[in-house]
Design an enzyme around this catalytic site. Structure first.
Site, PDB file in Angstrom:
ATOM      1  N   PHE A 170     -15.473  19.291  42.792  1.00 17.12           N
ATOM      2  CA  PHE A 170     -16.405  19.001  41.704  1.00 17.12           C
ATOM      3  C   PHE A 170     -17.397  17.937  42.167  1.00 17.12           C
ATOM      4  O   PHE A 170     -17.044  17.078  42.978  1.00 17.12           O
ATOM      5  CB  PHE A 170     -15.643  18.442  40.493  1.00 17.12           C
ATOM      6  N   THR A 194     -10.376  22.980  43.845  1.00 23.36           N
ATOM      7  CA  THR A 194     -11.785  23.100  43.475  1.00 23.36           C
ATOM      8  C   THR A 194     -12.463  21.744  43.663  1.00 23.36           C
ATOM      9  O   THR A 194     -11.911  20.705  43.290  1.00 23.36           O
ATOM     10  CB  THR A 194     -11.944  23.604  42.026  1.00 23.36           C
TER      11      THR A 194
END
Ligand code: PEP
Ligand code: MN
Length: 631
Positions: free
Chosen positions: A533, A531
């Site tokens: 960020f 992921t």
């Protein structure tokens, strides 16, 4: 022995216990853990354990079975973590120490330091006193070398490390050096160990050429007993029957040391292999194997190096190595240590603060993946996480100044963009993106302490985590999957129910946090689950010379060729597009805006012109941020 103190112990009782032990000939060290305070008592004394256990304020006493006492995990369960200047050693940051084998001249160490700094090395090494096998080889510049090393370290903002060979030089090293290196040949020079230990400075202790791990840890014990706890153990190859390599690099020592001791472990693949072409793969192997740091010899002209030329990397090779380590780091749940991130230079702006630590807002409960990303990005020693209920609360915290920064997921490698955050950033024109970071997402099935996989009837988690673990969940048969607002929150929720038939999916750390049990680790369908960020901050974006990526959003008129004309501006300026995504414009059905990430590395001076030209070809345009990208 390890003496566990009662929480209720008074200062008077503790001081009297310490005096009693010292009188009996023991050296004492105190450790304050989260749960309990312990005293380590080591020495020639022969006290009966019961005699200590009977004293007021003592809860339990147990002997340390290993000959190395203060260096053992039995004495101290938590990893030793310490700072050297701006760098934290022993945590989840991979430390790169680099430099030439020997300092040859002021110019040489400055040239190399500059190149290394650019590639991201954080500590500068170089020998001034060289323990050479032949008395006719170059022995180093001595004090002159220390002066040059210190100057180069200061000029480029890098702490410095160099080897000491004589007890006579202790004062010199105290003056010039941040980390004192004890070389392989001196690992069992006990007088040197005592003299260096008494300085109290950080020490890098190389493994002796034919030392066992136990002998090595006994050498570390000498250092601790003499006065320093800040010790790095450095594997640098041992003598075996093999002659193809200079030494045999014992990477299996890394996990062994991690089991036996709390001290950080580095690896030196340069001396470990003796060959430049082996250094790169072995450095990556050391990082994969869990080393806290690596020590690598680099020379701008290895052919002309006065020592260890064949094992010294060319600066370009080192640069590539750093990039490879960067890619590997999230796989081993770590981050590469950096000397300066954009974060450390930005002044504090907020008034409301609970401590001296700078607040960083994230969405979710403690233990959420966002919090993991937060602490990979921000140093725990200087920043503190601030949990927020929703993504919008993160923006509000940053805008109001309650938090200096916010961290938000924007994209998952399997599930795609987190649209709500893209939409929010549009609604907050006074907030911009200042950094990005990717972390590997690993899911665990978590239940109560008395639970097991066969008992599970219901599984709670964020819908993304449930879908990313679908293959494993199918193997559980008839279980009910229940969506929950966040992963760590779902663990907290089931922890309050005290029901062994309930499970949650979250990161392993959440189990520790809520005192639950990991029933199965790594249940994600695809191990390549990352992921991305972004870090947000108040204010407007600035294009700095070293920024490499820009994020922007634009809308075009509702007419043929409008998008093409806008995209042509990107082409004219030769900006490679890393991402392009369209989103509906809120309140204007069937109209869209476009999010773009572009690579601006080395072309930052043309960004202003580009934005002006793009503004002329678009109906709306906003620069969301300029930052140093890792991708
Ligand atoms: C060095 O680091 O330059 C050196 C001499 O290392 P070792 O003590 O491991 O041989
Ligand atoms: Mn060397």
């Amino acid at each position: 022995m390890v003496i566990v103190l009662k929480k209720s112990i008074t200062d008077v009782e503790k001081n009297s216990l310490i005096t009693f032990l010292k009188d009996k000939g023991y050296k004492i060290k105190e450790i304050h853990g989260q749960e309990e305070t312990v005293l380590g008592a080591v020495g020639l004394g022969s006290l009966d354990k019961v005699e200590v256990e009977m004293r007021p304020g003592v809860s339990k006493v147990f002997p340390i079975s290993k000959p190395y006492k203060f260096a053992s995990r039995e004495f101290k369960a938590q990893d030793t973590v310490f700072d050297v200047g701006p760098i934290t050693i022993g945590g989840d940051r991979i430390i790169s120490v680099a430099g030439p084998c020997a300092i040859e001249s002021r110019e040489q160490i400055f040239t190399i330091a500059e190149l290394l700094k650019k590639s991201g090395a954080v500590i500068l090494r170089g020998g001034a006193f060289k323990p050479r096998t032949s008395p006719y080889s170059f022995q180093g510049l001595g004090e002159e070398g220390l002066v040059y090393l210190r100057e180069a370290g200061d000029a480029f903002g890098m702490p410095v490390m160099t080897e000491i060979v004589s007890t006579n030089d202790v004062a010199l090293f105290d003056k010039y050096v941040d980390i004192v290196q004890i070389g392989a040949r001196n690992m069992q020079n006990f007088e040197l160990l005592k003299a260096v230990g008494s300085l109290g400075k950080p020490v890098l202790l190389k493994r002796g050429i034919s030392a066992t791990i136990q002998e090595w840890l006994m050498a570390a014990e000498y250092l601790i007993a003499s006065g320093t706890d800040k010790i790095i153990l450095c594997e640098r190859g041992i003598r075996t029957y093999e002659t193809e390599t200079r030494n045999t690099l014992d990477l299996s020592a890394i996990p062994v040391l991690k089991r036996l001791t709390h001290l950080p472990v580095f690896v030196d693949p340069s001396h470990g292999t003796g060959r430049r072409d082996s250094v790169m793969p072995m450095t990556l192997a050391a990082v994969s194997g869990g080393a806290h740091g690596v020590v690598v010899e680099v020379h701008h002209e290895p052919e002309n190096a006065m020592s260890d030329g064949p094992q010294s990397l060319y600066p370009e090779q080192f640069e590539k190595l750093m990039r490879d380590i960067e890619v590997l780091a999230p796989v081993v749940r770590k981050e590469v240590a950096r000397l300066s991130t954009s974060f450390t230079e930005i002044p504090k702006v907020s008034a409301e603060r609970t401590s001296d630590l700078v607040q960083v807002a994230f969405q979710g409960e403690s233990g959420a993946y966002s919090e993991v990303a937060l602490y990979r990005t921000f140093d725990k020693a200087k920043y503190v996480s601030m949990p927020c209920k929703g993504f919008k609360d993160v923006f509000d915290a940053v805008l109001s100044g309650t938090a200096e920064y916010g961290i938000l997921p924007v994209e998952n490698s399997l599930a795609g963009s987190v649209h709500s955050n893209y939409d929010l950033i549009i609604q907050y024109p006074d907030v911009h993106i200042t950094a990005e970071n990717s972390i590997r997402i690993e899911h665990s099935l978590i239940g109560s302490q008395d639970s097991s996989i066969d008992k599970i009837k219901k599984v709670y988690s964020h819908p993304q985590a449930l879908s990313q673990s679908s293959k494993f969940l199918e193997t559980l048969g008839d279980v009910e999957l229940i969506p929950y607002s966040d992963t760590s929150g779902s663990v907290k929720f089931i922890s309050q129910k005290n029901d062994p038939s309930l499970a949650a999916i979250a990161g392993e750390h959440s189990a520790v946090l809520w005192n639950m049990k990991v029933l199965k680790i790594n249940i994600e369908n695809n191990p390549r689950n990352y992921t991305r960020f972004v870090v947000i901050q108040r204010g407007v974006p600035k294009v700095e010379a070293d920024t490499t990526k820009a994020s922007l959003v634009f809308a075009v008129d509702d007419q043929p060729g409008a998008l093409l004309e806008a995209l042509n501006v990107f082409k004219q300026y030769d900006f490679n597009m890393k991402k392009l995504e369209s989103r509906p414009i809120a309140g204007s059905p069937w109209q869209y805006m476009f999010y773009a990430d572009i690579d601006i590395a080395g072309k930052t001076t043309t960004v202003d012109g580009f934005l002006q030209d793009l503004a002329n070809k678009t109906a709306d345009l906003r620069l969301l941020g300029c930052y140093k990208s890792k991708n």
